[in-house]
Design a protein around this motif. Structure first.
Motif, PDB file in Angstrom:
ATOM      1  N   VAL A 175     -17.061 -15.895  23.138  1.00 24.84           N
ATOM      2  CA  VAL A 175     -15.642 -15.881  22.793  1.00 24.84           C
ATOM      3  C   VAL A 175     -15.433 -16.562  21.438  1.00 24.84           C
ATOM      4  CG1 VAL A 175     -13.337 -16.674  23.485  1.00 24.84           C
ATOM      5  CG2 VAL A 175     -14.937 -15.818  25.219  1.00 24.84           C
ATOM      6  N   GLY A 195     -18.931  -1.938  29.289  1.00 22.42           N
ATOM      7  CA  GLY A 195     -18.288  -2.043  27.989  1.00 22.42           C
ATOM      8  C   GLY A 195     -19.229  -2.234  26.817  1.00 22.42           C
ATOM      9  N   HIS A 241     -15.271  -7.561  27.396  1.00 20.48           N
ATOM     10  CA  HIS A 241     -14.613  -6.684  28.364  1.00 20.48           C
ATOM     11  C   HIS A 241     -13.963  -7.551  29.446  1.00 20.48           C
ATOM     12  CE1 HIS A 241     -14.454  -3.840  31.776  1.00 20.48           C
ATOM     13  NE2 HIS A 241     -14.414  -2.888  30.856  1.00 20.48           N
ATOM     14  N   TRP A 242     -12.838  -7.093  29.995  1.00 14.35           N
ATOM     15  CA  TRP A 242     -12.104  -7.894  30.981  1.00 14.35           C
ATOM     16  C   TRP A 242     -12.979  -8.308  32.158  1.00 14.35           C
ATOM     17  CZ3 TRP A 242     -11.920  -6.510  36.013  1.00 14.35           C
ATOM     18  CH2 TRP A 242     -12.150  -5.170  36.328  1.00 14.35           C
ATOM     19  N   PHE A 243     -13.954  -7.491  32.554  1.00 16.61           N
ATOM     20  CA  PHE A 243     -14.826  -7.830  33.676  1.00 16.61           C
ATOM     21  C   PHE A 243     -15.581  -9.127  33.394  1.00 16.61           C
ATOM     22  CE2 PHE A 243     -19.008  -7.733  35.719  1.00 16.61           C
ATOM     23  CZ  PHE A 243     -18.632  -7.621  37.048  1.00 16.61           C
ATOM     24  N   TYR A 244     -16.031  -9.298  32.152  1.00 13.64           N
ATOM     25  CA  TYR A 244     -16.793 -10.496  31.801  1.00 13.64           C
ATOM     26  C   TYR A 244     -15.893 -11.710  31.607  1.00 13.64           C
ATOM     27  CZ  TYR A 244     -20.664  -7.367  31.779  1.00 13.64           C
ATOM     28  OH  TYR A 244     -21.590  -6.455  32.190  1.00 13.64           O
ATOM     29  N   ILE A 245     -14.629 -11.477  31.319  1.00 13.75           N
ATOM     30  CA  ILE A 245     -13.672 -12.584  31.320  1.00 13.75           C
ATOM     31  C   ILE A 245     -13.532 -13.103  32.748  1.00 13.75           C
ATOM     32  CG2 ILE A 245     -11.262 -13.234  30.916  1.00 13.75           C
ATOM     33  CD1 ILE A 245     -11.263 -11.104  28.645  1.00 13.75           C
ATOM     34  N   ALA A 246     -13.436 -12.178  33.698  1.00 10.64           N
ATOM     35  CA  ALA A 246     -13.384 -12.577  35.113  1.00 10.64           C
ATOM     36  C   ALA A 246     -14.669 -13.291  35.517  1.00 10.64           C
ATOM     37  CB  ALA A 246     -13.138 -11.353  35.991  1.00 10.64           C
ATOM     38  N   TRP A 302     -13.308 -11.929  22.521  1.00 11.26           N
ATOM     39  CA  TRP A 302     -13.242 -11.738  23.966  1.00 11.26           C
ATOM     40  C   TRP A 302     -14.022 -10.498  24.384  1.00 11.26           C
ATOM     41  CZ3 TRP A 302     -11.774 -15.408  27.148  1.00 11.26           C
ATOM     42  CH2 TRP A 302     -10.960 -16.419  26.645  1.00 11.26           C
TER      43      TRP A 302
END
Length: 149
Positions: A91, A33, A98-103, A96
């Motif tokens: 954050v 991302g 990319h969703w991968f880095y949220i995980a 926020w």
């Protein structure tokens, strides 16, 4: 349980090494991302990944003896946890990722808490005791000197 923790740390260390090598050899294009970085960001990412490579190697080295290296393992888990906390700065300041880095934030915060608690149960020692032991200098008994003239 000790074998599971040992193998987890080995797999964890190998994953860290492979991630670091990908970033070092291929560059920041391996960041999911992300936009094309400039030379400054490219150099910063590659430099940081050398440290992550060393982190993975330290995990592999510590996995050889969980009892003996428990203090180091707890320190490595603390560093990983702090990495997750630092991601939260992104954050706060940028938004926020990319969703991968949220995980990854979830993994970086949960893994150390779970792993250190399990390691504490396996060794029968507190995290504080292991960290204190890590900071102690080995005591050397004085070696007798021979008086030869």
């Amino acid at each position: 349980m000790k074998a599971v923790l040992r193998w987890y740390l080995i797999i964890f260390g190998i994953a860290d090494i492979l991630i670091a090598l990908a970033h070092i050899l291929i560059g920041p294009s391996t960041i999911i991302g992300a936009n094309t970085p400039n030379a400054t960001l490219d150099g910063d990412v590659r430099f940081s990944m050398v440290l992550f490579l060393a982190y993975g190697i330290a995990c592999l080295w510590a996995a050889r003896d969980l009892d003996r290296h428990a203090g180091l393992i707890h320190l490595l888990m603390l560093i990983f946890f702090l990495g997750g906390v630092v991601r939260l700065l992104t954050v706060a300041y940028v938004g926020w990722p990319h969703w991968f880095y949220i995980a990854m934030i979830a993994v970086e915060l949960a893994t150390p808490l779970i792993y250190s608690a399990l390691l504490q149960k396996v060794t029968g020692r507190s995290i504080r005791a292991d960290l204190t032991e890590l900071t102690r200098q080995p005591t050397h008994s004085p070696t007798p000197t021979s008086a030869t003239h």
